[in-house]
Design a protein around this motif. Structure first.
Motif, mmCIF file in Angstrom:
data_model
loop_
_atom_site.group_PDB
_atom_site.id
_atom_site.type_symbol
_atom_site.label_atom_id
_atom_site.label_comp_id
_atom_site.label_asym_id
_atom_site.label_seq_id
_atom_site.Cartn_x
_atom_site.Cartn_y
_atom_site.Cartn_z
ATOM 1 N N PRO A 67 0.831 -1.202 0.000
ATOM 2 C CA PRO A 67 0.000 0.000 0.000
ATOM 3 C C PRO A 67 0.868 1.255 0.000
ATOM 4 N N ARG A 68 0.263 2.366 -0.396
ATOM 5 C CA ARG A 68 1.000 3.625 -0.431
ATOM 6 C C ARG A 68 1.251 4.125 0.995
ATOM 7 N N LEU A 69 2.391 4.775 1.172
ATOM 8 C CA LEU A 69 2.699 5.364 2.468
ATOM 9 C C LEU A 69 1.827 6.594 2.694
ATOM 10 N N ASP A 70 1.190 6.641 3.843
ATOM 11 C CA ASP A 70 0.325 7.766 4.196
ATOM 12 C C ASP A 70 1.209 8.929 4.667
ATOM 13 N N VAL A 71 1.809 9.627 3.703
ATOM 14 C CA VAL A 71 2.743 10.705 4.033
ATOM 15 C C VAL A 71 2.062 11.840 4.801
ATOM 16 N N THR A 130 -5.583 17.230 15.062
ATOM 17 C CA THR A 130 -6.938 17.293 14.489
ATOM 18 C C THR A 130 -6.895 17.011 12.995
ATOM 19 N N ALA A 131 -5.912 17.607 12.303
ATOM 20 C CA ALA A 131 -5.750 17.351 10.863
ATOM 21 C C ALA A 131 -5.452 15.879 10.612
ATOM 22 N N SER A 182 -9.359 9.538 8.304
ATOM 23 C CA SER A 182 -10.732 9.149 7.963
ATOM 24 C C SER A 182 -10.959 9.099 6.460
ATOM 25 N N ARG A 183 -10.027 9.667 5.695
ATOM 26 C CA ARG A 183 -10.234 9.755 4.244
ATOM 27 C C ARG A 183 -9.226 8.951 3.428
ATOM 28 N N THR A 184 -8.120 8.553 4.027
ATOM 29 C CA THR A 184 -7.096 7.849 3.245
ATOM 30 C C THR A 184 -7.409 6.365 3.127
ATOM 31 N N VAL A 211 -3.495 4.783 11.370
ATOM 32 C CA VAL A 211 -4.337 4.380 12.493
ATOM 33 C C VAL A 211 -5.758 4.184 11.988
ATOM 34 N N SER A 212 -6.347 3.047 12.325
ATOM 35 C CA SER A 212 -7.703 2.757 11.892
ATOM 36 C C SER A 212 -8.690 3.420 12.848
ATOM 37 N N LEU A 213 -9.352 4.495 12.399
ATOM 38 C CA LEU A 213 -10.330 5.174 13.249
ATOM 39 C C LEU A 213 -11.547 4.304 13.550
#
Length: 471
Positions: free
Chosen positions: A213-217, A259-260, A266-268, A273-275
């Motif tokens: 999977p892509r890295l969540d930069v 917060t960001a 929640s969108r990636t 981290v799995s919300l």
């Protein structure tokens, strides 16, 4: 500096399995991985009893001593999620070796430090190396040993050595400081790295996730920067107050970045981290228990280290023996904790262990400058640590209970992250109150009183929250 004993990330699920035979190569692989984890656990405790001598040697004030802890804990907690995912993508073995190399070099720098800046730089680089070693080492262990008895045994050995590393660090730190000075504690870590590093390349297989999977930069940048900003703000505010411009700026920036981070996650498609996982009551309340038990015990141990040496005038070696008793009783608690959990369940054990930790921490409030108080300190902190270890094991089981096999990685990742972040928070939030107080004994009373109140409140909240979850 070491504060707390990290727990096995994934507790054995079958305590009834018989002896498991490991091949000679498997034993060598296990030795390398456990030695690296042992080294990191050692770093979480070996500097504890050397703090007063360290301050005198480098000209660091009592107020500045908490940075000897925070400088290591900040990057080790802040970069954990990023390095854990980077290892999944680019190779866990590669990142593990890089972390070992950095950790060893940083230990040499810390041992040779000529002023506070060079020492704190070495500690920060140690923390960065530990952030790479911990998640990749655990992933290499679970991917090398197949699920079942072999993995359970490997995890059990790893967890035992982590606990032993903390105890050994406290005792060895005191003995080394008395005999050779505080620099020898950092030199010991460099020796460990030099032993493990030559063996690792030829033994450890490369490992990464097959789906790539892509890295969540954006998530990695926001959570790392947010944690760094928040811890800096809280650490500085505890010593200097909230009126400083840099404190307010860092506090606002930290909260905004975290917060960001939640919005990004929640969108990636491949979050760090799995919300949705965090919305499960057992996961949320279990991690709260882990956060409280680690952070509050770390603050208490930090404060007691200063109390024993600066108020009661114990030597570094004698102080190490005090915490050695704590470590031995914690190991005993680790033997009996599975039986308690088997009888009462992980949720009740978690709430009860937190209540015990809080009450026994409160028992430290009568500490005085009388030398006989050492017996109260030994007894109360050792028994509190037994409850603390029960909370560690039961919070891991609570978080992972009822989670499908396909989601176990997400759940155990949260367990590890909570552990590291809480070790980062404890000393800056409460421990620093002891160093900034004009009267150290009064500062110790403040730390123990607040810690006891927070742990007892968490126990009550978790009891109610988990009861609702069961219903």
């Amino acid at each position: 500096m070491a504060i707390d004993t990290p727990a096995p990330v994934t507790p054995p699920t079958d305590l009834s399995v018989g002896p498991v035979r490991l091949s000679a190569r498997d034993r060598l692989v296990l030795f390398v991985l456990c030695a690296a984890q042992f080294m990191v656990a050692l770093d979480f405790s070996v500097l504890n009893v050397a703090l007063p001598e360290l301050g005198d040697g480098l000209g660091m004030s009592r107020t500045a001593l908490q940075w000897a802890v925070t400088a290591f804990a900040l990057p080790s907690g802040g970069f954990l999620l990023l390095f854990g995912r980077a290892g999944d993508l680019f190779g866990r073995r590669r990142l593990f070796l890089a972390g070992l190399t950095l950790f060893g070099a940083a230990s040499v720098l810390a041992a040779l430090a000529w002023d506070p800046a060079s020492f704190l730089t070495g500690r920060a680089l140690q923390g960065l190396g530990a952030a790479a070693i911990v998640p990749t080492g655990m992933s290499l262990l679970t991917t090398t040993f197949p699920e079942g008895p072999a993995r359970d045994r490997a995890l059990g050995i790893s967890g035992t050595l982590l606990s032993l590393g903390f105890t050994t660090g406290m005792v060895a730190g005191g003995a080394l400081t008395d005999a050779f000075g505080w620099r020898s504690t950092m030199a010991l870590l460099a020796v460990f790295a030099l032993i493990v590093l030559p063996l690792a390349p030829g033994l450890l297989p490369e490992s990464r996730t097959p789906e790539r999977p892509r890295l969540d930069v954006p998530g990695a940048v926001t959570v790392t920067a947010g944690l760094l900003s928040l811890i800096y703000a809280l650490s500085t505010a505890a010593a200097q107050g909230f009126g400083r411009a840099d404190v307010l700026t860092a506090l606002v920036a930290g909260l905004a970045l975290l917060t960001a981070f939640t919005v990004i996650e929640s969108r990636t498609a491949a979050p760090l981290v799995s919300l949705p996982m965090l919305r499960r009551r057992t996961v949320a309340w279990g991690n709260l228990g882990g956060l409280v038990t680690f952070s509050m015990m770390s603050a208490v141990v930090f404060a007691l280290t200063l109390y024993l040496q600066e108020v009661l005038r114990l030597s570094a070696f004698e102080t190490g023996l005090v915490f050695g008793v704590q470590g031995v009783l914690s190991a005993v608690a680790g033997v009996f904790a599975p039986r308690v959990i088997g009888r009462f369940g992980a949720r009740r054990t978690l709430a009860g262990s937190l209540a015990g930790q809080g009450l026994l921490t409160a028992a430290l409030l009568p500490l005085s400058a009388d030398g006989r108080s050492v017996w109260l300190a030994v007894t109360a902190v050792s028994l509190a640590s037994m409850c603390h270890l029960g909370a560690i094991i039961s919070y891991g089981l609570t978080v992972t209970s009822g989670v499908s096999d396909g989601e176990q990685g997400l759940a155990t990742g949260l367990v590890t992250s909570t552990q590291q972040v809480s070790l980062t928070l404890g000393v800056p939030l409460l421990g620093v109150l002891a160093t900034t107080s004009h009267d150290l004994l009064a500062g110790v009373h403040t730390v123990t009183g607040l810690s006891a109140a927070i742990v007892l409140a968490a126990s009550a909240l978790i009891t109610l929250g988990l009861r609702t979850a069961r219903a």
